[in-house]
Structures are given as structure tokens and as C-alpha cells.
Design a protein around this motif. Structure first.
Motif: not given
Length: 449
Positions: A114, A117-118, A125, A156, A160-161, A163-164, A189
């Protein structure tokens, strides 16, 4: 009719009470669990993690590492696993847990796929990480006294941290829905460093998402935390809010932009926070290795600092009570190390100390070297190591010693905390250097007082 209704109500209340009595134990603490800001064992004894990270998924043959890490005083090992998305899949979870238990180590298991991710296109994910844990459920259920599940490493990146929060709460909910009662650990993240403060500002939301109220937050400390003020401020926020926290990874200061590891260690100990240093061996960046080629007899300066230094593992680790009696890990009076490979004798008399030199990492134009100093037949109160580089190398930065240079001639002297050595005891210092053409090994002279 009223009597019959009253009787029905009484029955319903009795049934409801029996249901409540039935489901209540499922909410009770099982094994390792959170109590306030602390991690505690099933018996209520507080447990503070003191250990290191071991990159198992990339070095599955290095199973001796568990015994070696324990022998140096650790009470916990964080084990790198792969879900199969990028690495692995790690299908030997049962064996890893057995090795941890055999060597009386609490086992923190993490999915590394992971990471970032992003921002890292190949990363898994958190939802995919949960899929992996579900696939390994049979090896994990029943091990709640010995295992912490770190759902996903640095899950993360910097893209777009925010989204954590949703991804982490969903992952926790799925873990619980699939019957996992373990203590869960969740990383921040921003590649674990939370420099945008998403975890700090949403910690309560994530903790509240756990139906068992059994989640600990994990911060990774590297270059973002390069001042004492940044470390203290971050840790203060969690303490003031009563949130459980561990320092799941951290490195050390090899230049001014690196993490202030001395503050990390002292603050962790003073606050009762667990820490897990990165990492045992096998990094592509050898500066973060604690051992050379997984050899516990060849601790690097970083390894020496973590295991044998002030606020380090030997001085502060206490074994989990789940292991027969829970005897505290007692630090030895002096660090124990193997004998030097090529001892040098100071001129003019008996050998008071010896020194050995090893290049532990090398790249174009630069290298890292460690020097081990070992006292002779008598205790010493100070030491100095001198050498002349044979091919014009230069020292650019050092640690655990005061180093001075004049051309190719170099002298390194002990600092305040590592000059006194008992007979036969050792310490190490290290440095970064530059080279061009040839990086030959110099002959060392060690003198002692």
C-alpha cells in the motif's frame, strides 16, 4: 389482555436481556488492546513496543533475524509482508507468527504494497490490503495476544492525502466485519509522515470507526521531523487528545535535513510511547541498516545507537508478560560484540584498544564506513583512532565520534557517551565520505587512555 401484554413484555425484556448478555463478551477486550492512550495486554499490563522493522518479504530466508533481534533486547518486531500486488504474496504468516512467539517477540504484521497509494501507481489500496488479511485469517485468528495487524504501510502518498480518512475507516470496518478482534494499527498518509496533518486532524473519526475501540495510530518520522520542535508539537497534540500512538518507523540523522532521532528516542521514552526503528538490514540505502548483511555481530552506527545507546532498546525494553513470566529485558553492563577482524596495535606497548574499518555502503563518488573500537585486556576511559586514506578519500560527516582531518590524515576521538569501555567491550562510530577512482581501506591506529 393487559395481563397477557405484560407477560409478553416481560418475555421480550428477558429475551433482550439474554441477547445483551450474549453479545457483550464480543465487545470485551481480547489479547493486546487499547486502554486510553496505552497498549495493554489481556491481563491489563501496559506494553510499550521497543523494536525494529524486518523486511521479511524481500529476504524470506533470513529467519534467523527473529532470534538475533530478540537477543539484542527487542520486545517487538514489525514484519514486512506482501499482498501479491507488488511483493509476495506472503503465504507464510503462520510461520512468521511462530518465529515471533518462539523468540518471545510481539509480532506487528504489515502489508507493504500500500506504500504511497494515490501517488505510487503500482501501490495497493487499503481495501486490497484487507482482502489479503482476510485470505490469511486462519493463521491470524486466535493469535490476538501475540499479533498486531498493521493494515497497510504508509497507505496514502502526497496526492489527495485527504482520502486517507475514508479509506482507513472503511478498512477498519471491514476488518471487524470479517471477525478480526486483534489490535489494529493504522499508518498516517503522506508516506507515513502526515505533514498535511490529515491523521492528526481526523484521528478521532478513525478511532470512532472501530466497533471494538481497539485501534492505535502510527506515525513514521523521517525528514519532516528534523527539529525537536516539530516532534514535540506533533506528539503533544496526540497526548492532549488522549489518542493512542506509536512511532511505527523512524530513521536517524546523517545530515541536518534528516529526522532528529535523539529527540524521537527521548520523547518516546518520557511519554511511554512505543517505537519501531527502520530497519534491521537489506535497505537499498545502507545508511538505514542496523546490521551489515544481517549479521548481529556487525552492528552499524545506527544499530549501535538503537540497541545500546541512551533511551535505546536494551535500556528500555520490557518483555510482554504473555511470555512465561514476562521477565524484563535487562541491559548488559556494556554492549556485547564480536572480536575485531583485524586488530591494530598502538605503537610503543601493550594493546590498549583495537579498531576495525568497514565500508557498509558505496555509491558513485560517496560511501559510508563504520569503525569498531574495542578495549583490550583492561578498561579504558577514552580512545582515539587515526588513519591516513591511501587514495585521497575525504570525510564529509561523522557520528558517534569527533572527527578532524588534515589532508588525507584523519583522527576520530570518542564523544561523551562512548569513551568508557570495559575490558573487551566495543563501540562503533561512522562517517560519510567521498572518493574518486579507488576507495581503498586504510590502516588504523587506536590509542586509549
Amino acid at each position: 389482555m393487559r395481563r397477557r401484554l405484560a407477560a409478553c413484555v416481560a418475555v421480550l425484556l428477558a429475551v433482550a436481556g439474554s441477547v445483551l448478555m450474549f453479545v457483550r463478551p464480543a465487545d470485551a477486550a481480547v489479547g493486546l488492546h487499547v486502554s486510553g492512550r496505552n497498549i495493554v495486554e489481556a491481563n491489563g499490563q501496559t506494553f510499550v513496543m521497543r523494536g525494529v522493522n524486518h523486511p521479511h518479504v524481500w529476504f524470506t530466508n533470513q529467519t534467523r533475524a527473529f532470534a538475533d533481534i530478540k537477543a539484542l533486547g527487542a520486545n517487538t518486531v514489525r514484519v514486512v509482508l506482501g499482498s501479491g500486488k507488488r511483493w509476495g504474496p506472503s503465504t507464510d504468516v503462520g510461520n512468521v507468527i511462530s518465529l515471533c512467539k518462539q523468540h518471545r517477540l510481539i509480532c506487528v504484521l504489515e502489508v507493504h504494497d500500500t506504500t504511497g497509494y494515490g501517488e505510487e501507481g503500482a501501490a495497493a489500496s487499503l481495501d486490497e490490503a484487507v482482502d489479503y488479511w482476510i485470505s490469511q485469517r486462519s493463521a491470524l485468528v486466535g493469535e490476538e495476544n501475540h499479533v498486531v495487524i498493521n493494515i497497510g504501510n504508509e497507505p496514502i502518498g502526497n496526492t489527495d492525502a485527504g482520502q486517507w480518512t475514508a479509506a482507513t475507516t472503511a478498512a477498519i470496518a471491514r476488518m471487524r466485519a470479517n471477525g478480526f478482534q486483534h489490535l489494529l494499527m493504522v499508518d498516517a498518509p503522506n508516506w507515513g509522515q502526515d505533514w498535511q496533518y490529515v491523521m492528526r486532524d481526523n484521528a478521532q473519526t478513525v478511532l470512532d470507526a472501530d466497533s471494538r475501540h481497539n485501534t492505535v495510530l502510527s506515525i513514521h518520522m523521517y525528514g519532516v521531523f528534523n527539529t525537536a520542535a516539530s516532534i514535540v508539537d506533533y506528539l503533544d497534540r496526540f497526548r492532549s487528545n488522549g489518542w493512542p500512538l506509536v512511532i511505527g518507523e523512524f530513521g536517524w540523522r546523517t545530515n541536518a535535513n534528516d529526522v532528529d532521532h535523539e529527540t524521537v528516542l527521548s520523547e518516546a521514552v518520557s511519554r511511554g510511547l512505543g517505537y519501531l526503528a527502520w530497519s534491521w538490514s537489506g535497505n537499498t540505502d545502507p545508511i538505514l541498516d542496523m546490521t551489515v548483511d544481517f549479521d548481529p555481530g556487525r552492528l552499524t552506527s545506527w544499530g549501535e545507537r538503537i540497541f545500546n545507546g541512551p533511551n535505546g532498546i536494551r535500556a528500555t525494553a520490557r518483555e510482554a508478560t504473555v511470555f512465561a513470566g514476562g521477565t524484563p529485558t535487562t541491559p548488559p553492563a556494556t554492549p556485547t560484540t564480536g572480536p575485531p577482524a583485524t586488530p591494530t596495535t598502538p605503537p610503543g606497548g601493550t594493546r590498549a584498544c583495537t579498531a576495525t574499518y568497514a565500508v557498509v555502503g558505496q555509491w558513485s563518488g560517496g560511501f559510508q564506513a563504520d569503525v569498531r573500537v574495542t578495549a583490550g585486556a583492561s578498561a579504558i576511559s577514552g580512545w582515539a583512532v587515526s588513519w591516513t586514506f591511501p587514495h585521497g578519500q575525504r570525510v564529509s560527516q561523522s557520528w558517534n565520534a569527533t572527527v578532524s582531518s588534515s589532508g588525507s590524515s584523519v583522527t576520530a576521538r570518542n564523544v561523551s557517551y562512548n569513551g568508557t569501555l570495559a575490558a573487551g567491550a566495543s563501540t562503533t562510530f561512522g562517517f560519510l565520505g567521498s572518493w574518486n577512482g579507488t576507495n581503498g581501506t586504510p590502516a588504523l591506529t587506536c590509542t586509549a587512555s
